[in-house]
Enzyme design. Structure first.
Site, PDB file in Angstrom:
ATOM      1  N   SER A  85       0.803  -1.221   0.000  1.00 49.25           N
ATOM      2  CA  SER A  85       0.000   0.000   0.000  1.00 49.25           C
ATOM      3  C   SER A  85       0.836   1.271   0.000  1.00 49.25           C
ATOM      4  O   SER A  85       0.280   2.372  -0.023  1.00 49.25           O
ATOM      5  CB  SER A  85      -0.906   0.005   1.231  1.00 49.25           C
ATOM      6  OG  SER A  85      -0.144   0.130   2.417  1.00 49.25           O
ATOM      7  N   THR A 216      -2.232   2.882   3.274  1.00 50.57           N
ATOM      8  CA  THR A 216      -1.475   4.118   3.423  1.00 50.57           C
ATOM      9  C   THR A 216      -0.773   4.008   4.753  1.00 50.57           C
ATOM     10  O   THR A 216      -1.193   3.218   5.604  1.00 50.57           O
ATOM     11  CB  THR A 216      -2.472   5.308   3.481  1.00 50.57           C
ATOM     12  OG1 THR A 216      -3.217   5.351   2.275  1.00 50.57           O
ATOM     13  CG2 THR A 216      -1.781   6.646   3.706  1.00 50.57           C
ATOM     14  N   THR A 234       1.630   7.032   0.560  1.00 49.99           N
ATOM     15  CA  THR A 234       0.777   5.954   0.030  1.00 49.99           C
ATOM     16  C   THR A 234       1.025   5.705  -1.444  1.00 49.99           C
ATOM     17  O   THR A 234       1.523   6.582  -2.158  1.00 49.99           O
ATOM     18  CB  THR A 234      -0.707   6.347   0.207  1.00 49.99           C
ATOM     19  OG1 THR A 234      -1.546   5.240  -0.109  1.00 49.99           O
ATOM     20  CG2 THR A 234      -1.091   7.504  -0.689  1.00 49.99           C
ATOM     21  N   ARG A 244      -5.003  10.000 -10.684  1.00 48.67           N
ATOM     22  CA  ARG A 244      -5.832  10.186  -9.477  1.00 48.67           C
ATOM     23  C   ARG A 244      -4.945  10.557  -8.285  1.00 48.67           C
ATOM     24  O   ARG A 244      -3.911   9.936  -8.047  1.00 48.67           O
ATOM     25  CB  ARG A 244      -6.602   8.906  -9.181  1.00 48.67           C
ATOM     26  CG  ARG A 244      -7.490   8.958  -7.919  1.00 48.67           C
ATOM     27  CD  ARG A 244      -6.808   8.328  -6.721  1.00 48.67           C
ATOM     28  NE  ARG A 244      -7.718   8.219  -5.567  1.00 48.67           N
ATOM     29  CZ  ARG A 244      -7.341   7.835  -4.351  1.00 48.67           C
ATOM     30  NH1 ARG A 244      -6.082   7.516  -4.115  1.00 48.67           N
ATOM     31  NH2 ARG A 244      -8.199   7.753  -3.370  1.00 48.67           N
ATOM     32  N   VAL A 245      -5.349  11.568  -7.563  1.00 46.95           N
ATOM     33  CA  VAL A 245      -4.645  11.969  -6.345  1.00 46.95           C
ATOM     34  C   VAL A 245      -5.590  11.753  -5.172  1.00 46.95           C
ATOM     35  O   VAL A 245      -6.741  12.186  -5.213  1.00 46.95           O
ATOM     36  CB  VAL A 245      -4.218  13.451  -6.428  1.00 46.95           C
ATOM     37  CG1 VAL A 245      -3.664  13.925  -5.092  1.00 46.95           C
ATOM     38  CG2 VAL A 245      -3.178  13.632  -7.525  1.00 46.95           C
ATOM     39  N   GLY A 246      -5.114  11.090  -4.154  1.00 50.07           N
ATOM     40  CA  GLY A 246      -5.935  10.869  -2.969  1.00 50.07           C
ATOM     41  C   GLY A 246      -5.758  11.975  -1.946  1.00 50.07           C
ATOM     42  O   GLY A 246      -5.284  13.079  -2.254  1.00 50.07           O
ATOM     43  N   ASP A 247      -6.097  11.663  -0.713  1.00 46.15           N
ATOM     44  CA  ASP A 247      -6.011  12.662   0.352  1.00 46.15           C
ATOM     45  C   ASP A 247      -4.598  12.823   0.907  1.00 46.15           C
ATOM     46  O   ASP A 247      -4.247  13.877   1.457  1.00 46.15           O
ATOM     47  CB  ASP A 247      -6.955  12.297   1.508  1.00 46.15           C
ATOM     48  CG  ASP A 247      -6.669  10.904   2.054  1.00 46.15           C
ATOM     49  OD1 ASP A 247      -6.302  10.015   1.269  1.00 46.15           O
ATOM     50  OD2 ASP A 247      -6.826  10.701   3.277  1.00 46.15           O
ATOM     51  N   THR A 267      -6.068   7.423   6.898  1.00 43.00           N
ATOM     52  CA  THR A 267      -5.957   6.367   5.898  1.00 43.00           C
ATOM     53  C   THR A 267      -7.388   5.978   5.515  1.00 43.00           C
ATOM     54  O   THR A 267      -8.326   6.292   6.228  1.00 43.00           O
ATOM     55  CB  THR A 267      -5.212   5.125   6.418  1.00 43.00           C
ATOM     56  OG1 THR A 267      -5.945   4.559   7.514  1.00 43.00           O
ATOM     57  CG2 THR A 267      -3.807   5.465   6.890  1.00 43.00           C
ATOM     58  N   GLY A 268      -7.506   5.274   4.402  1.00 39.32           N
ATOM     59  CA  GLY A 268      -8.841   4.882   3.948  1.00 39.32           C
ATOM     60  C   GLY A 268      -9.237   5.655   2.709  1.00 39.32           C
ATOM     61  O   GLY A 268      -8.376   6.206   2.013  1.00 39.32           O
ATOM     62  N   GLY A 270      -9.724   8.156   0.315  1.00 36.96           N
ATOM     63  CA  GLY A 270      -9.222   9.522   0.265  1.00 36.96           C
ATOM     64  C   GLY A 270     -10.242  10.532  -0.216  1.00 36.96           C
ATOM     65  O   GLY A 270     -10.261  11.678   0.248  1.00 36.96           O
TER      66      GLY A 270
HETATM   67  N1  GLY Z   1      -6.044   7.449   1.725  1.00 39.10           N
HETATM   68  C1  GLY Z   1      -5.255   7.068   0.637  1.00 39.10           C
HETATM   69  C2  GLY Z   1      -5.873   7.310  -0.657  1.00 39.10           C
HETATM   70  O1  GLY Z   1      -7.083   7.391  -0.766  1.00 39.10           O
HETATM   71  O2  GLY Z   1      -5.157   7.413  -1.634  1.00 39.10           O
END
Ligand code: GLY
Length: 367
Positions: A85, A216, A234, A244-247, A267-268, A270
């Protein structure tokens, strides 16, 4: 017009106190709600950060910088080919390319740095720190982030391991029955009696909430002086749309540190954290006097409220995904919480071993 060098010259010796003293009373400048006494160094992280928290506490207890401490803590996980991850060995996007996201925040210096969608660099958290240290920017993305990393001396490497490549090949083969990619069962090459994973020599695949793999690492620390820092890093959502960009690299979403108040990371899923400015919300709730655990739970309730899409809700109308927050306040109190029961977080308090603790939660998972 004054040049940047002139500005640096004339502002030399003007401390932070003077810089913020623009005639406003302290109460309008975000005065801390939390009053601190002596602090025992403590670090919290996502469940995969058991070693990270131990490293972070040991570094700050030895007098090291809080941000160096958390980055060294997560670097080990970023370099670990067996953590699918994060960093090296992280699961790729739908094109089979690993794209990494990370952000860091340094409490005492009010610093922030981040990289998103960076390819070919094993330790994006270190690159994020370099963005903070060596540029006038906060966030670099994609090719620009990679070029910056190379300019700083990082090595370009293939981040796919045999295991993560095979998992992607397996995913590609099962995506549609209308394309030409086939599983070993379909081509008749599967070893009778073995699972597809065993055929690939993968062993048992790790499960993440029974849905698309998504993991993450977040790690936060406070030292004896009450200084805080945090990092989130992550490979993001497996099989994501390229770009794609996460949080995780979004300051305020996957990470937030206010040295007067506390630190939080997530985590989780995003997308849910970005829409609710998750980690910033947790820090602001702590500023208003909530404990770290209560603040995490309240920020998770906001996610539940924001989850109106039927595709993201289960039959009870609750989120079909999970989000976890991990927080420390200025007093060294800490907590972790998730939408669903069963999550754990890693913690290390100075003088003790690192351990897992159960996260608080909003909803009990059935079965
Ligand atoms: N929390 C990590 C992501 O959604 O990329």
């Amino acid at each position: 017009m004054a040049s940047r060098r002139d500005f640096l010259k004339t502002s030399a010796g003007v401390g932070v106190g003077a810089a913020v003293g623009l005639g406003k009373p302290a109460s309008l400048l975000g005065a801390p709600a939390i009053r601190r006494s002596a602090v025992t160094p403590v670090s919290v992280a996502s469940g995969n950060g058991l070693e990270s928290v131990a490293t972070a506490v040991s570094i700050v207890s030895g007098g090291g910088d809080t941000l160096d401490a958390v980055i060294q803590g997560v670097n080990t996980v970023e370099r670990d080919p067996n953590d699918s991850s994060v960093g090296f060995g992280g699961l790729p996007n739908l094109d089979g390319v690993v794209q990494l996201d990370s952000s860091v925040m340094h409490g005492p210096r009010r610093g922030a740095g981040a990289v998103a969608c960076i390819e070919g660099i094993k330790t994006p958290s270190s690159v994020a720190r370099d963005v903070m240290r060596y540029t006038d920017h906060v966030l670099l993305v994609g090719e620009g982030a990679q070029r910056f990393a190379l300019s700083m001396g990082y090595q370009l490497e293939d981040l796919l391991t045999e295991r993560s490549r095979r998992r992607w090949i397996d995913w590609r083969a099962t995506m549609s029955d209308r394309d030409d990619y086939l599983t070993l069962e379909e081509t008749g090459h599967a070893v009778p009696g073995s699972s597809r994973q065993e055929d690939y020599g993968l062993g048992i695949l790790d499960s993440h909430d029974g849905v698309r793999p998504q993991g993450t690492i977040n790690c936060n620390v406070i030292d004896a002086a009450g200084d805080l820092s945090g990092v989130t890093t992550t490979s993001g959502l497996a099989w994501k749309v390229p770009g794609r960009v996460g949080d995780s690299p979004i300051v305020g979403a996957g990470l937030y540190v206010d040295n007067d108040v506390g630190a939080c990371g997530s985590t989780g899923r995003g997308e849910a954290v970005i829409k609710t400015c998750g980690s910033h919300s947790v820090v602001e709730l702590m500023r208003s006097g909530m404990s770290p655990t209560d603040a995490c739970l309240e920020a998770l309730r906001r996610i539940v409220t924001f989850t109106v899409e039927p595709r993201l809700r289960n039959e009870d109308g609750r989120p079909s995904f999970n989000v976890n927050y991990y927080a420390i306040n200025k007093n060294g109190e800490y907590g972790g919480a998730a939408i669903w029961s069963g999550a754990r977080f890693a913690v290390c308090v100075d003088g003790g071993d690192s351990r897992h603790e159960d996260s608080a939660y909003l909803f009990e998972r059935n079965g």
